[in-house]
Enzyme design. Sequence first.
Site: not given
Ligand code: GLA
Length: 378
Positions: A136, A208, A339
């Site tokens: 991220h 997100h 997402e």
């Molecule tokens: C995304 C990732 C997860 C986790 C979340 C935040 O969805 O794929 O593994 O890191 O973000 O906690």
Amino acid sequence: MPDNLLEVRVKSNYTYKISKLRNNTMNIRTETFGITNEGTPVQLFILENSQGMQVKITDYGATITSIITPDKNGKSGDVVLGFSDVAGYQSEAYLESGPYFGAIVGRYGNRIAQGKFTLDGETYSLATNNGPNHLHGGIKGFDKVVWAAQPLPDQNALQLTYISPDGEEGYPGNLTTTVTYTLTEDNALRIDYQAITDKATPINLTNHSYFNLAAGQAKDVLEHQVMLAADRYTVVDATLIPTGELRPVAGSTMDFSQPTAIGERIAQVEGGYDHNYVLNRVNGNLQLAATVLEPTSGRLLEVFTTEPGIQFYSGNFLDGTLTGKNNTNYPQYYGFCLETQHFPDSPNQPEFPTTILQPGETYSTSTSYKFSIQDQQL
Ligand code: GLA
């Protein structure tokens, strides 16, 4: 007379004021959202439509903090997780658990193996902030910066811009990103992403948000019924990096091609759902990617996107250490994320659709989250 009311004069000299909206212009209210730990004042922008839907967005991380929609009885409820001021997004507990509630994640949403990729013969090293991998956008990704916000009342939209300097978090090129949130009269929150760069760079932007369509009336999201328009998903290793295999979901615990409760098979999925699905895409237009029905409230969420993939995450890492707005505690599985994105680790997987943006090109993707009521099982 407020200028969003049309005045209609009729022959008989009566003057009617009708609440039809001139050019769809809506008043976008602004409130303070507090001051960041670094001393920057941040704002909250409130978009509303005439159907009773309201969306709150802060310029900190271009984050959606609240989405209020009615249930089947007309009762309004907040269907996303978040906090009522910026302090919630900067607390030690929040930064420690790193859930990215409602934020725009970038430059690269999802994981890049070992935080490394090679582009035009040069190897770049990014922070490894998720086990051995980059996640991220790094330590201070797009979710942790203050964006420049511009309300666009005639479109009922908020435009947010962030200029990421060359080398930030290890990525090449000065990248200018614009995210536009638009609230429509048919209860869709549309997100349009655009970016330009002056050097080739990977880019994979997403939002997100964690949804809970029961709006706090259920202990978790396990009874929500999810449908994903995907016949395949990207198989991952133990650190959630794709192996390269696109595996059919048919007949497995990963199959959401028909509406299925999140909790129905989650016990058989190690760690819970945290997988990228390969959308059954026929063209680059906005296409239906997912539907989610919460049977008790009747709330239905439909997700449309131009993206090739969608990460379905069932809130596995929520663990009750965070308490959000309205004093609501967030235990495991209290929210789910959809997402929309390109596939994880694309910079290292030449078979996947490319995520490299070249100078002179414009990155342009769109996703729409549409809310309605369905008073029966899908
Ligand atoms: C995304 C990732 C997860 C986790 C979340 C935040 O969805 O794929 O593994 O890191 O973000 O906690």
